[in-house]
Design a protein around this motif. Structure first.
Motif, short mmCIF file in Angstrom:
data_model
loop_
_atom_site.label_atom_id
_atom_site.label_comp_id
_atom_site.label_asym_id
_atom_site.label_seq_id
_atom_site.Cartn_x
_atom_site.Cartn_y
_atom_site.Cartn_z
N LEU A 262 32.79 -1.65 -33.03
CA LEU A 262 32.36 -2.21 -31.62
C LEU A 262 33.13 -1.25 -30.18
O LEU A 262 32.40 -1.02 -28.66
N GLU A 263 34.66 -1.48 -30.04
CA GLU A 263 35.05 -1.04 -29.07
C GLU A 263 34.95 0.63 -29.38
O GLU A 263 35.35 1.30 -27.65
N ASP A 264 35.01 0.93 -30.40
CA ASP A 264 34.65 2.22 -30.05
C ASP A 264 33.44 2.74 -29.73
O ASP A 264 33.64 4.32 -28.73
N GLN A 265 32.95 1.85 -30.01
CA GLN A 265 31.61 2.21 -29.13
C GLN A 265 30.92 2.20 -27.81
O GLN A 265 30.05 2.37 -26.91
N HIS A 266 31.52 0.32 -27.64
CA HIS A 266 30.87 0.22 -26.56
C HIS A 266 31.97 -0.07 -25.62
O HIS A 266 32.29 -1.10 -23.67
N GLY A 267 33.86 -0.18 -26.54
CA GLY A 267 35.01 -0.28 -24.82
C GLY A 267 35.24 -1.95 -25.24
O GLY A 267 34.40 -2.40 -25.88
N ALA A 268 36.46 -1.88 -25.16
CA ALA A 268 37.09 -3.16 -26.09
C ALA A 268 36.68 -4.52 -24.72
O ALA A 268 36.56 -5.96 -24.94
N ALA A 269 36.68 -4.36 -23.74
CA ALA A 269 36.15 -5.52 -22.54
C ALA A 269 35.04 -5.53 -22.55
O ALA A 269 35.20 -6.63 -22.31
N VAL A 270 34.16 -4.47 -22.92
CA VAL A 270 32.15 -5.18 -23.62
C VAL A 270 32.44 -6.36 -24.42
O VAL A 270 31.48 -7.38 -25.01
N VAL A 271 33.25 -5.64 -25.79
CA VAL A 271 33.50 -6.78 -27.31
C VAL A 271 33.96 -7.78 -26.95
O VAL A 271 33.67 -8.81 -27.16
N ALA A 272 34.81 -8.12 -26.25
CA ALA A 272 36.01 -8.79 -25.83
C ALA A 272 34.70 -10.46 -24.63
O ALA A 272 34.53 -11.09 -25.15
N SER A 273 33.82 -9.81 -24.07
CA SER A 273 32.64 -11.16 -23.18
C SER A 273 31.94 -11.12 -24.91
O SER A 273 31.37 -12.22 -24.09
N LEU A 274 31.78 -9.95 -25.56
CA LEU A 274 30.54 -10.33 -26.01
C LEU A 274 30.79 -11.49 -27.25
O LEU A 274 29.86 -11.94 -27.71
N ALA A 275 32.35 -11.55 -28.27
CA ALA A 275 32.45 -12.19 -28.98
C ALA A 275 33.08 -13.36 -28.53
O ALA A 275 34.28 -13.85 -28.99
N SER A 276 33.67 -13.63 -27.23
CA SER A 276 34.46 -14.77 -25.84
C SER A 276 33.70 -16.12 -26.42
O SER A 276 32.24 -16.14 -27.36
N ALA A 277 34.62 -17.18 -26.57
CA ALA A 277 34.01 -17.87 -27.36
C ALA A 277 33.24 -19.27 -25.76
O ALA A 277 33.39 -18.41 -24.57
N PRO A 278 32.72 -20.34 -26.08
CA PRO A 278 30.90 -20.16 -25.15
C PRO A 278 32.48 -21.51 -24.23
O PRO A 278 33.53 -21.47 -24.75
N GLU A 279 32.24 -21.18 -22.77
CA GLU A 279 32.89 -21.77 -22.02
C GLU A 279 33.13 -23.43 -22.73
O GLU A 279 32.39 -24.06 -22.76
N LEU A 280 35.10 -23.86 -22.15
CA LEU A 280 34.81 -25.43 -23.11
C LEU A 280 34.26 -26.79 -21.89
O LEU A 280 34.11 -26.19 -20.80
N ALA A 281 34.20 -27.71 -22.00
CA ALA A 281 33.93 -28.56 -21.76
C ALA A 281 35.01 -28.84 -20.18
O ALA A 281 36.37 -29.23 -21.23
N PRO A 282 35.04 -29.60 -19.37
CA PRO A 282 36.21 -30.18 -18.13
C PRO A 282 36.73 -30.52 -18.83
O PRO A 282 36.32 -32.08 -19.56
N ALA A 283 38.30 -31.38 -19.26
CA ALA A 283 39.44 -32.10 -20.06
C ALA A 283 38.51 -33.59 -18.72
O ALA A 283 38.22 -33.24 -17.80
N PRO A 284 38.79 -34.15 -19.28
CA PRO A 284 38.36 -36.02 -18.64
C PRO A 284 39.52 -36.13 -17.82
O PRO A 284 40.81 -35.60 -18.22
N PRO A 285 39.15 -37.07 -16.59
CA PRO A 285 39.87 -37.18 -15.86
C PRO A 285 41.34 -37.62 -17.11
O PRO A 285 40.18 -38.57 -16.74
#
Length: 328
Positions: A262-285
């Motif tokens: 995938l990196e060969d085809q689309h570039g490392a940055a694109v692959v990292a953005s596609l495969a990144s984990a979903p945003e975590l919920a903020p930590a409790p106060p």
């Protein structure tokens, strides 16, 4: 009935157990086996009804004793080394299962590791194709993998794209590795694997086991492997110690190969953005954050102890709605 322990080559070309064993117990016990002796690990065996007339004898050894004790057959051969072993007869899911072991392999420590279940880095929805001629194939049950049966042009486990193999792994036991190396078949296989963008061979054993072989010169096997690596440097031969570790390594290799593709085809940055984990919920106060906020709002809160949940809820609501002035 012979009083010898006999090892022969299995004439069935479709069997994954390349050897036959004849045990002089009663009317004779005939088994198919993966190895000629349990040197580094327990050897799986399976019963055979008849001894084939055209079987090629590999080894014949006189037997000192052969006794049935409960669920085990104790076999003692008339030689100085590799003379004591045991065949354990059990049942798995209603079917007979036989393991051939020695005191050494029975006590041999397993690798002090737990195979991880974590997904390979930056990989989601990995689809692994297994060659439909592969018997007792890896199932990748611990991993998030879709397994499909396909006829592969090279290797036993592969990643396909547009109908072609883009990464593949050839699996071998030590016996299969030695047999294919001495017959010349391994060189043809490595040539086919080298035509794939990313390929490897994984061996379900230690490299040190090469130097414990009896029926072939260990140095010749080591030299042959070295020559193959020099000739086909893009196809590594990896010794994975045990079958579970070989399965884990195969999964990680194919996952990494998919990311590389995938990196060969689309570039490392694109692959990292596609495969990144979903945003975590903020930590409790923290209690200190809630106390500071409560004091700024003119709310009464103790300096010690547990902060009331109503204040924590009010703090979170205020944080979501934006800045607020002191309570009037």
């Amino acid at each position: 009935m012979t009083a010898d322990f006999v090892v022969a080559r299995n004439p069935d070309p479709e069997s994954t157990l390349p050897y036959l064993l004849r045990i002089p117990l009663g009317d004779g016990v005939i088994l198919k086996a993966r190895e000629t002796w349990p040197r580094t690990a327990k050897v799986y065996c399976h019963r055979v009804e008849e001894w084939p007339e055209d079987a090629e004898i590999v080894e014949r050894v006189a037997v000192r004793s052969c006794l049935r004790r409960g669920a085990a057959i104790e076999l003692v051969l008339d030689r100085s080394r590799e003379n004591r072993s045991q065949l354990v007869l059990t049942r798995t899911r209603g079917r007979e299962t036989i393991f051939w072991q020695t005191a050494r392999t029975n006590k041999q420590a397993r690798p002090a590791v737990a195979v991880p279940s974590a997904r390979a880095s930056a990989v989601r929805d990995l689809e692994i194709h297994v060659d439909d001629r592969e018997r007792y194939a890896y199932r990748f049950a611990r991993q998030q993998v879709v397994v499909r049966r396909s006829r592969l042009a090279a290797g036993d486990y592969a990643i396909l794209e547009d109908g072609g193999v883009v990464a593949t792994v050839e699996r071998k036991s030590l016996t299969d590795l030695v047999s294919s190396l001495t017959s010349g078949r391994l060189r043809f296989q490595l040539g086919e694997l080298a035509a794939v963008p990313r390929a490897a061979v994984v061996v379900e054993d230690r490299y040190s086991a090469v130097f414990k072989l009896d029926h072939v010169r260990p140095a010749a096997v080591a030299d042959g492997l070295a020559e193959c690596q020099v000739r086909w440097p893009a196809v590594p031969v990896f010794f994975a110690e045990t079958r579970p570790l070989a399965e884990e390594w195969t999964y990680r290799f194919l996952a990494a190969a998919r990311v590389g593709r995938l990196e060969d085809q689309h570039g490392a940055a694109v692959v990292a953005s596609l495969a990144s984990a979903p945003e975590l919920a903020p930590a409790p106060p923290t209690p200190a954050e809630v106390r500071v906020w409560a004091a700024a709002q003119g709310l009464v809160v103790s300096d010690r102890g547990r902060v009331p949940q109503r204040l924590v809820t009010a703090y979170l609501d205020a944080r979501e709605s934006g800045p607020a002035g002191p309570a009037g």
